[in-house]
Write an enzyme that holds these catalytic residues in place. Structure first.
Site, short mmCIF file in Angstrom:
data_model
loop_
_atom_site.label_atom_id
_atom_site.label_comp_id
_atom_site.label_asym_id
_atom_site.label_seq_id
_atom_site.Cartn_x
_atom_site.Cartn_y
_atom_site.Cartn_z
N ARG A 436 0.84 -1.20 0.00
CA ARG A 436 0.00 0.00 0.00
C ARG A 436 0.88 1.26 0.00
O ARG A 436 0.62 2.21 0.73
CB ARG A 436 -0.93 0.00 1.22
CG ARG A 436 -2.25 0.73 0.96
CD ARG A 436 -3.06 0.94 2.22
NE ARG A 436 -4.38 1.45 1.87
CZ ARG A 436 -5.05 2.33 2.57
NH1 ARG A 436 -4.54 2.82 3.68
NH2 ARG A 436 -6.23 2.74 2.20
N LYS A 469 -9.00 6.46 15.78
CA LYS A 469 -8.93 5.17 15.10
C LYS A 469 -7.47 4.95 14.73
O LYS A 469 -6.91 5.69 13.92
CB LYS A 469 -9.82 5.20 13.85
CG LYS A 469 -9.80 3.93 13.01
CD LYS A 469 -10.81 4.07 11.87
CE LYS A 469 -10.72 2.96 10.85
NZ LYS A 469 -11.53 3.26 9.65
N ASP A 471 -4.82 2.94 12.97
CA ASP A 471 -4.78 1.97 11.88
C ASP A 471 -3.37 1.42 11.67
O ASP A 471 -2.39 1.99 12.13
CB ASP A 471 -5.28 2.66 10.60
CG ASP A 471 -5.95 1.69 9.64
OD1 ASP A 471 -5.76 0.47 9.79
OD2 ASP A 471 -6.65 2.15 8.73
N ASN A 473 -1.65 -0.73 8.28
CA ASN A 473 -2.10 -1.31 7.02
C ASN A 473 -1.10 -2.14 6.23
O ASN A 473 -1.14 -2.15 5.00
CB ASN A 473 -2.62 -0.19 6.12
CG ASN A 473 -4.07 0.15 6.46
OD1 ASN A 473 -4.92 -0.73 6.49
ND2 ASN A 473 -4.33 1.40 6.75
N CYS A 516 -7.33 -0.78 14.50
CA CYS A 516 -7.70 -1.19 13.16
C CYS A 516 -6.42 -1.67 12.49
O CYS A 516 -5.35 -1.14 12.76
CB CYS A 516 -8.29 0.01 12.42
SG CYS A 516 -8.67 -0.29 10.69
N ASP A 538 -12.71 -4.55 7.23
CA ASP A 538 -13.00 -3.55 6.19
C ASP A 538 -14.21 -3.96 5.37
O ASP A 538 -14.69 -3.20 4.53
CB ASP A 538 -11.79 -3.39 5.26
CG ASP A 538 -10.80 -2.38 5.81
OD1 ASP A 538 -11.13 -1.70 6.79
OD2 ASP A 538 -9.69 -2.29 5.26
C1 GLA Z 1 -7.75 0.90 6.30
C2 GLA Z 1 -8.92 0.87 7.26
C3 GLA Z 1 -10.11 1.57 6.67
C4 GLA Z 1 -9.74 3.00 6.34
C5 GLA Z 1 -8.52 3.02 5.43
C6 GLA Z 1 -8.00 4.42 5.24
O1 GLA Z 1 -7.99 0.14 5.19
O2 GLA Z 1 -9.22 -0.43 7.60
O3 GLA Z 1 -11.20 1.54 7.55
O4 GLA Z 1 -9.47 3.69 7.53
O5 GLA Z 1 -7.46 2.25 5.94
O6 GLA Z 1 -6.91 4.46 4.42
#
Ligand code: GLA
Length: 714
Positions: A436, A469, A471, A473, A516, A538
């Site tokens: 990503r 939140k 996150d 990723n 998250c 998601d």
């Molecule tokens: C991740 C989170 C989503 C959102 C995106 C934003 O995928 O799980 O809910 O916040 O990042 O980039």
């Protein structure tokens, strides 16, 4: 209650016993884990039997062998050929033999470097110290007993008192030797957007494993398994639940030997793990939470739910009702202006939501996933009033304000990367694999952690931010760092993460944090110790969510799961479901909305307003009630859940596909207190509801839901 008599420890909870014995040899021997046993004589358990090919480490003329011993702390090389719990290296020596030297019983043991389950009334810890017969290496085994919750929590500490470097190849949190292997294993497996599906597998001769090598606990395998008898189901049979308080690489290995002894070892993944202990240093493993239920899986889940609510979650929000939020991610993605956000907030406030959450795209030059992670300052082109101004305007609409961050990452296109290209995990001389478009910050480094803590606290204090939140990723690749050897990186990363989380959550105790990781890529008790809820997936499609939420509920209570109503066609799977269905599925957890409310019709907005009103009337039950699974989406077209709190009983029903000329469905409730219950103007007795059930008339259409509300009247 921890009892000790005649070399036998009996760790008793209300309904279970965990029994061990100090064998004649000094080895610690497992006798029993399961239903409560009050007897004190266990001489008939684990008899020494003559086995060909099983060596005797004592050479005492008996047939004693660790090959068929049930060990609480197995090591390899001294007649035990199964998976060891610890594997060490001292001066190229790899054979160790740990025997009991002492024990003490005291308050709940709290780990120094990792999150621990909290203490409470009737919680005590047994600390057993073992020592190698040759070297000054000590192993401490900790057993914390939660009497009223039927939970035992185990962890281990290795202490190097030699004058040499000791290398740890493997140090699990627990290893249990069951007398037989007539079990199945349940695991929660999946992928991004389809996390924690329930998988059952046979336990067979030899080894099998679930694990993560990704740096995080992962979408693919959750660090929680159930070992169940073959005839066990929701309401019947024996189930052992085990779940790790850890967010990184883990492994759970089952090993069945030639005499059907089942060994289950659970802890930090020994793969790509090598840890050096200098003289005088010690290493502690994460805690493994274990429970036993003789009443099937549902009871096992309830034990975990109660334990998580009381001893994993903590802080101001532990027992607070969670706000109904509108998140702008699926409404706008990166494409928003301050004006658009305020329009969304207007609608959110009109429908009765309580919080507005600004997701990704508010900082640096971030208009797509390819830049700015690390640059935690507001993009004034998009938000001219800044976070302070925006949060004030949102607050004026009667909404709280929440914010998305992804603090463990760095984009190559960022000021932070320009200034500190060495701040990401990387292997010198090798390419840095992006996922990503991003790299992982090197949280093993103090300077990196200090920078992140400082910049985030600045962001969180600038503006009235009441929710975050957090996150994450991507997985970790090229696990290299300037300061530490490769085998230490994965664990040091997690220690660094916990350090950052501790400092930030302590500095901002009022903020509600939601974890998250691309949805539920890090749904574990380690994370829950800092952030009391998690964005479950998601995938916001109601149909897919039923499985994800049902699977997750095997260990984690609804109050830990974020669930949102999103737009149709659904953005992940293109499916059409009704607004009612989407609400019902999301309303079984912490409810939110994640769609462009400004594009909805007045009728739809009115419906959402009613939904939110409804949720407020059931929220306490959803979030703090006792949860039951009535029907499983993994083996039928229908799913049903029940939640009970005080005088309210909720039943959620979902039918995936329409059935032609369908039979009636009777929903039989579970475990109701004796008395009368009102439902749709009629009063039923508890025995009626549990034995006959509420009949649902056949209805046409796919993806149909019902939410039945009962009120106890006497
Ligand atoms: C991740 C989170 C989503 C959102 C995106 C934003 O995928 O799980 O809910 O916040 O990042 O980039």
């Amino acid at each position: 209650m921890i009892k000790y008599k005649d070399r036998v420890f009996n760790l008793q909870t209300d309904k279970t016993s965990y029994i061990m014995r100090i064998a004649e040899s000094g080895h610690l021997e497992h006798i029993h884990y399961g239903g409560k046993v009050t007897d004190e004589d266990f001489t008939m358990v684990n008899p020494i039997i003559k086995r060909p090919w099983s060596g005797n480490p004592l050479n005492d003329g008996s047939y004693f062998s660790l090959d068929n011993f049930r060990s609480e702390c197995p090591t390899y090389g001294h007649t035990d050929f199964s998976e060891p719990m610890i594997d060490l290296l001292l001066d190229d020596r790899r054979v160790f033999d740990f025997r009991y030297i002492s024990h003490q019983i005291g308050d709940k043991h709290i780990l120094k470097t990792l999150p621990s389950a909290t203490s409470g009334p009737f919680v005590e810890t047994l600390e057993l110290t073992l020592k190698d017969t040759l070297y000054d290496i000590y192993v401490k085994l900790y057993y914390s007993v939660y009497e009223s919750l039927d939970v035992v929590v185990r962890s281990l500490e290795i202490i190097n008192q030699t004058d040499k470097k000791l290398t740890i190849n493997k140090a699990l949190s627990a290893s249990i030797d069951f007398a037989d292997s007539d079990f199945d294993m349940l695991q929660l497996s999946g992928a991004w957007a389809r996390e924690r599906h329930l998988i059952k597998r046979d336990i067979r001769s030899g080894t099998s494993m679930v694990d993560s090598k990704r740096g995080n606990s992962s979408h693919q395998q959750n660090p929680a398994v159930a070992i169940i008898r073959k005839d066990c189901h929701e309401d019947y049979g024996q189930a052992y639940g085990m779940s790790l308080i850890y967010s990184g690489n883990f492994s759970c290995v089952t090993d069945v030997n030639d005499y059907n002894r089942l060994r289950v070892g659970f802890g930090i993944n020994p793969f790509h793990f090598l840890w050096d202990l200098k003289p005088g240093e010690s290493f502690e493993t994460p805690e493994l939470v274990m429970t036993y239920s003789s009443q099937g899986l549902n009871k096992m889940s309830q034990n975990f739910h109660a334990f998580i609510k009381d001893h994993i979650l903590r802080g101001l929000h532990q027992y607070k009702e969670r706000p109904i939020l509108l998140n702008n991610w699926e409404a706008t993605y990166f494409d928003f202006t301050e004006k658009k956000l305020l329009e969304l907030a207007d609608k959110a406030s009109q429908v009765g939501a309580e919080m507005f959450v600004l997701d990704d795209g508010w900082f640096g030059k971030r208009n797509s996933p390819d830049s700015s992670l690390g640059d935690w300052y507001v993009n004034k082109d998009k938000i001219p009033s800044g976070l302070e101004g925006l949060s004030k305007k949102i607050n004026e609409k009667g909404l709280k304000f929440g914010l998305w961050v992804e603090p463990e990452m760095i984009s190559q296109k960022s000021d932070l990367y320009k200034n500190h290209p060495d701040w990401c995990l990387h292997e010198v001389g090798r390419s840095r694999s992006e996922t990503r478009n991003q790299l992982v910050l090197d949280y093993t480094r103090q300077d990196v952690r200090d920078y992140i803590v400082k910049s985030l606290i600045e962001v969180f204090k600038n503006g009235n931010i009441e929710y975050v939140k957090w996150d994450m990723n991507r997985n970790i690749t090229e696990p290299g760092s300037k300061h530490y050897a490769s085998g230490e990186i994965f664990h040091r990363y997690i220690l660094g993460l916990y350090d950052v989380l501790k400092r930030i959550t302590e500095a901002c105790p009022d903020i509600l944090f939601e974890a998250c990781a691309g949805g539920g890529g890090r749904f574990d008790m380690g994370i829950l110790a800092y952030m009391p809820q998690v964005w479950t997936s998601d995938d916001t499609d109601a149909h897919e969510r039923v499985k994800i939420q049902d699977g997750t509920s095997l260990f984690y209570p609804p109050i830990t799961m974020g669930a949102h109503v999103s737009a149709v066609p659904n953005h992940q799977v293109d499916r059409m479901t009704s607004l009612e269905t989407r609400y019902h599925i999301a309303a079984s957890c912490n409810l939110g909305y994640e769609l462009d409310l400004t594009s909805l019709t007045v009728k739809e907005l009115d419906e959402i307003k009613l939904q939110i009103e409804d949720y407020k009337s059931i929220r306490k039950t959803v979030q703090f009630g006792k949860f039951y699974r009535l029907k499983s989406p993994f083996n039928s077209n229908e799913t049903a859940w029940q939640v009970v709190n005080e005088d309210q009983v909720l039943v959620y029903y979902y039918r995936a596909l329409s059935v032609p000329n369908a039979p009636m469905t009777y929903l039989r409730l579970k475990d109701l207190e004796d008395g009368k219950y009102e439902y749709q103007g009629r009063v039923y007795t508890s025995d009626y509801l549990m034995n006959i059930g509420i009949g649902l008339m056949p209805e046409k259409g796919d993806f149909k839901t019902r939410l039945l509300r009962f009120k106890k009247t006497s």
